[in-house]
Design an enzyme around this catalytic site. Structure first.
Site, PDB file in Angstrom:
ATOM      1  N   ASP A 556       0.952  -1.179   0.177  1.00 33.64           N
ATOM      2  CA  ASP A 556       0.053   0.002  -0.094  1.00 33.64           C
ATOM      3  C   ASP A 556       0.617   1.141   0.057  1.00 33.64           C
ATOM      4  O   ASP A 556       1.934   1.212   0.448  1.00 33.64           O
ATOM      5  CB  ASP A 556      -0.896   0.069   1.139  1.00 33.64           C
ATOM      6  CG  ASP A 556      -0.210  -0.255   2.546  1.00 33.64           C
ATOM      7  OD1 ASP A 556       0.622  -0.998   2.692  1.00 33.64           O
ATOM      8  OD2 ASP A 556      -0.673   0.605   3.546  1.00 33.64           O
ATOM      9  N   GLU A 557       0.428   2.339  -0.474  1.00 38.36           N
ATOM     10  CA  GLU A 557       0.656   3.767  -0.585  1.00 38.36           C
ATOM     11  C   GLU A 557       2.141   4.032  -0.850  1.00 38.36           C
ATOM     12  O   GLU A 557       2.966   4.644  -0.049  1.00 38.36           O
ATOM     13  CB  GLU A 557       0.406   4.199   0.928  1.00 38.36           C
ATOM     14  CG  GLU A 557      -0.950   4.117   1.494  1.00 38.36           C
ATOM     15  CD  GLU A 557      -1.178   4.478   2.854  1.00 38.36           C
ATOM     16  OE1 GLU A 557      -2.236   5.048   3.118  1.00 38.36           O
ATOM     17  OE2 GLU A 557      -0.284   4.039   3.763  1.00 38.36           O
TER      18      GLU A 557
END
Length: 893
Positions: A556-557
């Site tokens: 993620d991210e």
């Protein structure tokens, strides 16, 4: 009295150490000490060093004489310059530095470090400036105009932070003074009591349109009166079985304990079953015999529809109980359901004659524990596994790594734990990571699981029908690994180096780290690192006798947030794609035309997946944004699953529909319903983040409909307390593999804080993951849900919730306590009418309430409405029967 409901002026004065003054936040703000014009300061990621020719004092000399107090200003209508904030959102706050020394202090060679989950944008005072270091670590330091602290004086610093603040836990403890290599924590911040250094917040308004209702004692009372009714739960089990039929004309009878015939059929699960019974105080040599048998449930027309590896059939009579299942896991669940019928707090156990045919709703019923941001003890993990087993959750997602810590020993990569598991004050980060999340400057030596610890946990979980899913987050949220391998590189070993030393890319990650937060995907040494980690973790599983079938990649991210539309005021030179200036990545672009610098998470996911497949690992799991833009057929493992973590109010139902055709198994992990690092209610004293929801109450988790996402718009509001209107997309209903609660730990620093945040919400997840309720509607394309559509059968929902919450409060909380889990005791609701009559209630039936009319000096048990006097200030709190656990105090004025 330190409560948002009412904060008497005398307490406010004591907390602040002075009369409360309105701070000046405009650029011409005044110093409380000097009266000079204030100035704004810029951010830097350089740790300043004092003049080497100046004698260095011990930091403890200043720290021992300083006292810090933070007072909330305004989230809006404050006139501050918010131009450098994401979307121009900022809030004001006053920092008071109280100098307690008897003599003036004139040395200016010091920094005051602190953690802030929001970026500090301005210090509007001429004598101080601020510098951002990395992550949430920031410091303030004197400017040239600083003339020292006068004996017994206070200095007010008007501050401006990004976004907004409505929870007191936004502020982190353990502020510390640094003078060269000398550090010392400021004593009144060395605590988990927030009001020691944070003045009570007096507003819950995040924006002018914030419609959330603050949970004062009176508002909480009204909500409890609307939602909660104690009912008979003698036939109730958490989680609810698929089918339960009480024998017509059957008896209710008492037992002294149970004896189990056929325990050997459980295999290793008998270890867990016996241990749980012992912890719950149940006799295993009692007068009621429980007989276990393995059968083919599909051979019997009465049980054919429940056939499966975790299913069971149970018949309870006065003569004994029989439990049949196809596999040991089913027998184990049957025993847990038998225990679930009992109120183990009673000296005499009672049962009803009945037949239960049961199967799980989802194959995947998970609970995630973030051990990286703040470490959880091995004992806390074991207690959680016990609870998961008792309430039929079967996957523990252990997040071992993140920017702030690496928590599993990897033989051959010793720096991951010798450096990456510790936080201290080492500007070069050769021996530890820099302090984060209120850790302070002093490293704890044992903040990780040894190889032996993990093997022990694997076996422990296996004996309780729980699988551990290990997560090693990458390419982003990987700073602990990157810095650890940099420390190794400084000793001459680049074999596992994770960053390109010639890369000059400027990025800012979602939690304010630089490029050292992301593993460089273009390096061969990064590939070797993953191969080494996977190989060593697989060896641990093999040694435990528990195959590593599933591995969580994270994913993620992996982005530079300054590329977002909210940072339009920032110069273009700061808006760079990760690794766009890395020579290694530039070379890779030339070598491999398919390599896309804009999709590094996708590239790394496919790279890691290939390594997993080569090691015989059958499944890779990831946070959905790491795999968006790819499809299942691009991966080599048999299965690829995603944690779906979009919010409903930001279009989550459409995001879910988009993913449905990509071939991934979907695990519902929605933050606006299933994140347990969020507050239980709208009250500033509650712990947690709130970026996706202002609260996730037990009721809200219970009412979550995982297979019909749009339905939740009828039973809940968005994060600002406003109604939603959501239409189900015109696609086939997505296939949902399971659901999971998440307990991220940025604000959760202790095991007891973890227990309070996770429990009892974990049981609401267990209920929804095992059982589909009658009030849950099918996915129906084109159907719109909002607060007024009236499609959800509210009477059925209310009856179901009252059964659940009564069982929870009257029976299951005691079991939690027996397992050693110090769960959250909810604060009571209460009101005093014009006649001076106090009425109180709780969201959990069977919870004891006590009250005080003398500021907590003496307490009386509340059992029914009681006269206290119309002019009294009444304090209330909830307590457990043994007095060991209690809620915070709430006040009715």
């Amino acid at each position: 009295y330190a409560n948002i409901d009412k904060t008497p002026p005398a307490l406010r004065k004591r907390l602040l150490g002075k009369s409360a003054k309105s701070a000046k936040f405009a650029k011409n703000g005044k110093s409380a000490k000097s009266g000079k014009s204030a100035k704004s300061t810029k951010s830097s990621n350089i740790i300043s060093k004092p003049d080497p020719n100046t004698p260095i004092k011990d930091a403890s000399e200043l720290a021992s004489d300083l006292r810090v107090m933070l007072e909330m200003g305004k989230n809006f209508d404050h006139g501050a310059d918010c131009s450098m904030a994401d979307w121009g959102l900022c809030y004001t706050q006053t920092l008071t530095l109280e100098y307690l020394g008897d003599e003036d202090y004139s040395d200016d060679q010091f920094n005051i470090y602190f953690s802030s989950v929001h970026r500090l944008l301005q210090v509007n005072h001429p004598d101080f400036e601020h510098h951002h270091v990395v992550g949430d670590l920031t410091y303030i330091k004197p400017t040239a105009s600083f003339k020292g602290f006068g004996a017994g004086t206070s200095t007010e610093l008007p501050l401006v932070f990004e976004f907004w603040s409505v929870q007191e836990t936004d502020k982190m403890p353990r502020w510390f003074v640094a003078m060269g290599d000398s550090t010392a924590v400021i004593e009144n911040t060395n605590t988990e009591d927030m009001h020691s250094f944070v003045a009570p917040y007096t507003s819950t308004m995040k924006t002018p349109t914030d419609a959330n209702i603050p949970m004062t004692a009176e508002n909480r009372f009204a909500l409890n009166e609307e939602k909660v009714e104690e009912v008979d739960v003698s036939e109730r089990i958490i989680p609810t079985p698929y089918k339960i039929e009480v024998t017509q004309g059957g008896q209710t009878f008492g037992i002294s304990g149970i004896s189990i015939e056929g325990m050997a059929l459980l295999g290793d699960l008998q270890i867990g079953a016996k241990d749980l019974m012992e912890k719950l105080g149940m006799s295993s040599s009692g007068d009621h015999e429980v007989t276990l048998a393995l059968v083919d449930l599909s051979d019997n027309e009465l049980t054919a529809d429940i056939s499966g590896p975790e299913s069971y059939s149970m018949e309870i009579t006065t003569d004994g109980t029989s439990i049949t299942a196809e596999e040991p896991a089913g027998l184990f669940h049957g025993i847990m359901s038998f225990i679930g019928l009992l109120n183990v707090a009673d000296s005499e156990l009672s049962l009803k004659e009945m037949v239960i045919n049961d199967k799980p709703r989802f194959k995947y019923r998970g609970h995630q524990v973030d051990t990286a941001r703040n470490f959880r003890s091995k004992e806390a993990i074991m207690k959680t596994i016990d609870a998961m087993a008792l309430w039929k959750l079967n996957v523990m997602h252990l997040a071992f790594t993140n920017d702030e810590g690496w928590r599993l020993e990897i033989p051959g990569l010793e720096e991951l734990t010798s450096v990456g598991s510790k936080r201290c004050f080492d500007p070069n980060e050769d021996t530890c990571l820099l302090a984060q999340l209120g850790s302070g400057p002093d490293a704890d030596e044992k903040q990780y699981y040894t190889r032996e610890d993990y093997i022990e946990l694997l076996k422990y979980a296996e004996e309780r029908n729980v699988k551990i899913l290990p997560e090693f987050n990458m390419p982003a949220h990987a700073r602990a690994a990157v810095i650890s391998m940099e420390a190794r590189s400084k000793k001459g070993d680049d074999m596992y180096r994770l960053t390109d030393p010639e890369d000059e890319t400027h990025i800012l990650t979602i939690q304010f780290y630089d490029r050292t937060s992301i593993i460089n995907p273009c390096l061969d040494s990064s590939v070797r690192f993953v191969e080494k980690v996977v190989t060593e973790v697989k060896k641990m599983h093999d040694e435990a006798g528990v195959p590593l079938d599933s591995y969580h990649f994270g994913g993620d991210e992996a982005k530079n947030i300054l590329l977002g539309a909210g940072f339009s005021s920032y110069p273009d030179e700061l808006k760079e794609l990760p690794f766009s200036k890395s020579p290694a990545c530039q070379a890779k672009i030339l070598e491999d035309p398919s390599f896309d610098i804009e999709k590094i998470a996708n590239y790394w996911a496919i790279t890691v997946n290939k390594i997993l497949a080569e090691n015989g690992i059958k499944e890779m799991v990831a946070w959905e944004d790491g795999l968006r833009g790819t499809t299942k057929d691009q991966y080599e493992t048999d299965s690829v699953a995603i944690n779906f973590w979009e919010t409903l109010f930001w279009g989550g139902v459409n995001g879910l529909a988009d993913l449905a055709d990509d071939g991934f198994d979907i695990i519902m992990s929605n933050p606006d319903y299933l994140y347990f690092d969020f507050p239980y209610e709208v009250n500033p004293e509650e712990r947690g983040y709130y970026w996706a929801a202002r609260f996730n109450s037990v009721y809200k988790v219970f009412t979550f409909a995982p297979e019909n996402l749009a339905q939740n718009a009828e039973t809940s509001t968005d994060r600002d307390g406003n109604e939603m209107s959501v239409t189900t997309p015109e696609v086939t209903a997505p296939s949902i593999r399971g659901m999971q609660g998440q307990t991220w730990s940025e604000t959760i620093r202790t095991d007891d804080q973890y227990y309070e945040m996770a429990f009892p919400r974990v049981l609401a997840v267990a209920e929804r993951a095992w059982h589909r309720a009658s009030w849950e509607l099918d996915w129906s394309s084109g159907v719109t849900y909002n607060a007024t559509t009236g499609l959800v059968p509210k009477d059925e929902l209310a009856a179901d919730y009252n059964g659940f919450v009564t069982k929870l409060g009257c029976h299951e909380m005691f079991k939690m306590k027996q397992l050693g889990i110090n769960y959250r005791v909810p604060p009571p609701g209460g009101k005093v009418d014009g006649s001076g009559i106090l009425t109180a209630n709780s969201e959990l039936p069977c919870t004891a309430i006590v009250y005080s009319t003398d500021a907590g000096n003496t307490w009386s048990e509340y059992s029914e409405p009681v006269g206290v006097g119309a002019d009294k200030v009444v304090s209330l709190k909830s307590v457990t029967s043994d007095g060991a656990l209690m809620s915070r105090v709430v006040v009715i004025n």
